[in-house]
Design a protein around this motif. Structure first.
Motif, PDB file in Angstrom:
ATOM      1  N   VAL A 195       0.851  -1.187   0.000  1.00  0.00           N
ATOM      2  CA  VAL A 195       0.000   0.000   0.000  1.00  0.00           C
ATOM      3  C   VAL A 195       0.888   1.238   0.000  1.00  0.00           C
ATOM      4  N   ARG A 241      -4.778   6.128   0.081  1.00  0.00           N
ATOM      5  CA  ARG A 241      -4.146   5.030  -0.645  1.00  0.00           C
ATOM      6  C   ARG A 241      -4.035   5.365  -2.133  1.00  0.00           C
ATOM      7  N   HIS A 253      -3.373  -0.683  -3.658  1.00  0.00           N
ATOM      8  CA  HIS A 253      -3.969  -1.663  -2.748  1.00  0.00           C
ATOM      9  C   HIS A 253      -4.300  -2.902  -3.564  1.00  0.00           C
TER      10      HIS A 253
END
Length: 528
Positions: free
Chosen positions: A85, A93, A96
């Motif tokens: 991440v 983020r 992911h």
């Protein structure tokens, strides 16, 4: 419970306990090392990604996720991580494993130190579950602009640990089985080595053996194949003149006693019986026997020692009895001849000659007896000399005792048996010497005196004398110049032994033409 059962149970418990401790310790070490290894790997990957120029440049694009997500997924698949991440300072983020979560805020709450510029390894719970993470800051122009988090799920780590642990458990189980088999064999061998005996039986046998060893009159010494003493009894301590408090067990036999020949018995496996050995100036008879195990191999040797003086004492007693018997027989024979002579004179009517004959015999006998009673008041010695006088008459030997003799001052502590042995054997040897001299005159003279600090015994004969080459051997047991028989070679050996016991000395001079003179000197102040 029997000894081998106790040993088996104890070894089994010990092996199981050690196996359990090993399993627990191994699991903890494996878990710690694996977490450390995976954490270091995650941190290394995170730092590598954080230092990639394209990652830093992507932070200045309108859509950083479109650049960062493909790079992060490609690397995640290569390193086998559960997630990679990448987020900005606001923890939004940019990558992911689940694209749906792009643009959402990172969870776990462990980014504080990273935004301060530190690289860390942490354990936290994220959207995929508990995980081990390596986190590294992303720098741009010296400022932290984002964070890279590379993680492995705890469940995956535990699965890997469990897989290794199962292999180790199998190996441990096999080791336990092997240990149990070894324990069984060990207890079986111990039982066999102890001849199936229990500790109480062994203790009882040890006490019994100790009592037997101490009850034996002989000195007992046993050694192993290295020549080290394994058994020694109290009488052996006495023979060696070593206090019982001094530990001889474990010492080499040649350090304690030389010339035992025990090592040669161990080497050859051949027993030796009734061998003479000199220990501290005394002669002992030794028996040496090898010790064999069940396979027939020599594992040691044992020797017993008995004082030869005890045998000499028996021979002395036998010699005394024999001398007394010979004296009585000679006296009986002599008086029988005289009675026949007297009977003949009476039958012939020669009464005057018969009376003269009786008077002469009485005077001679009474005169000799009165002399002995006066000058040799000791009844044992006097009776013994009188017996020899009768024996000489039968053997046609002119046996006289010097009229200057005096044997009154004989200390009580001087053993009369030793004196009888000395006088008797010297006189017997003199009788035999004159009977073989080929001369008409066969003369033996005994001289006894107690003047001064010593007792002097002197025996003189006019026999053939002693050859000069035999001078050094005449006192050795078994040495003889006569035709060998059961009694040859003992007399002078017994004389020497008795003189040694009394602390005296013996000398002799011999001439083939004149005979031999033996002179014995015994100190009055020392007697046994």
């Amino acid at each position: 419970m029997k000894l081998h059962s106790k040993l088996m149970l104890l070894i089994v418990i010990l092996i199981v306990l050690l196996g359990g401790i090993f399993e627990i310790t191994f699991k903890n070490i494996l878990e710690t090392n694996m977490k450390k290894e995976i954490g270091s790997k995650a941190l290394a990957v995170a730092e590598s990604i954080a230092n990639m120029p394209e990652i830093e440049e992507a932070f200045y694009e309108d859509d950083p996720a479109s650049i960062i997500q493909p790079i992060a997924e490609r690397i995640r698949k290569q390193v086998g991580a559960e997630f990679i991440v990448v987020g900005n300072r606001n923890e939004v983020r940019y990558s992911h494993p689940n694209p749906v979560r792009l643009g959402q805020k990172m969870v776990g709450g462990d980014n504080g130190r990273v935004f301060n510029g530190e690289s860390v390894i942490s354990e936290s719970v994220g959207t995929l579950g508990p995980s081990l993470r390596g986190k590294a800051p992303i720098f741009s122009e010296g400022e932290v602009v984002g964070v890279v988090s590379v993680g492995y799920l705890q469940t995956d780590i535990e699965k890997e640990i469990s897989a290794i642990q199962k292999k180790m458990f199998t190996a441990t189980f096999l080791i336990l089985i092997g240990g149990l088999m070894a324990a069984f064999l060990i207890t079986l061998n111990i039982k066999k080595a102890l001849f199936g005996l229990e500790p109480k039986e062994i203790a009882w046998m040890y006490q019994e053996k100790h009592a037997i060893l101490e009850s034996i009159h002989e000195g007992i010494i046993a050694i192993d194949t290295d020549g080290r003493i394994t058994v020694v009894n109290e009488n052996a301590h006495k023979i060696l003149r070593v206090p019982n408090e001094v530990l001889l067990r474990g010492k080499r036999i040649d350090e304690v006693l030389e010339n035992t020949h025990l090592l040669s018995v161990v080497a050859t496996g051949q027993a030796e019986y009734d061998q003479e050995i000199m220990i501290l100036g005394e002669v002992y008879l030794a028996n040496r026997i090898p010790i064999f195990n069940k396979k027939g191999d020599v594992i040691g040797a044992v020797a017993s020692f008995r004082s030869k003086s005890e045998l000499a004492k028996l021979l002395q007693e036998l010699s005394h009895v024999k001398a007394y018997a010979e004296g009585l027989r000679a006296q009986t024979h002599e008086y029988s001849n005289r009675l026949y002579t007297l009977l003949g004179l009476i039958q012939l009517g020669s009464y005057k000659e018969a009376i003269d004959f009786i008077s002469k015999e009485v005077d001679v006998a009474q005169g000799f007896i009165q002399f002995l009673m006066k000058e040799v008041p000791d009844p044992i010695i006097a009776a013994f000399v009188l017996g020899k006088f009768s024996l000489a008459s039968e053997l046609k030997v002119d046996f006289t005792i010097d009229r200057e003799s005096s044997f009154k001052d004989v200390p009580n502590e001087i053993d009369r048996d030793h004196l009888v042995t000395i006088i008797g054997n010297l006189v017997n040897n003199a009788f035999e010497a004159v009977r073989e001299n080929g001369k008409a005159e066969k003369r033996v003279m005994l001289f006894l005196t107690d003047l001064g600090k010593e007792l002097i015994i002197e025996v003189e004969d006019n026999g053939r004398g002693i050859e000069s080459e035999n001078n050094e051997h005449i006192f050795q047991e078994g040495f003889t110049t006569k035709n060998r028989n059961s009694n040859s070679g003992i007399g002078l050996s017994l004389v020497q032994n008795a003189i040694n016991q009394l602390g005296g000395s013996i000398t002799f001079s011999s001439n083939p033409e004149e005979g031999t003179i033996f002179t014995v000197a015994i100190p009055k102040s020392r007697g046994k």
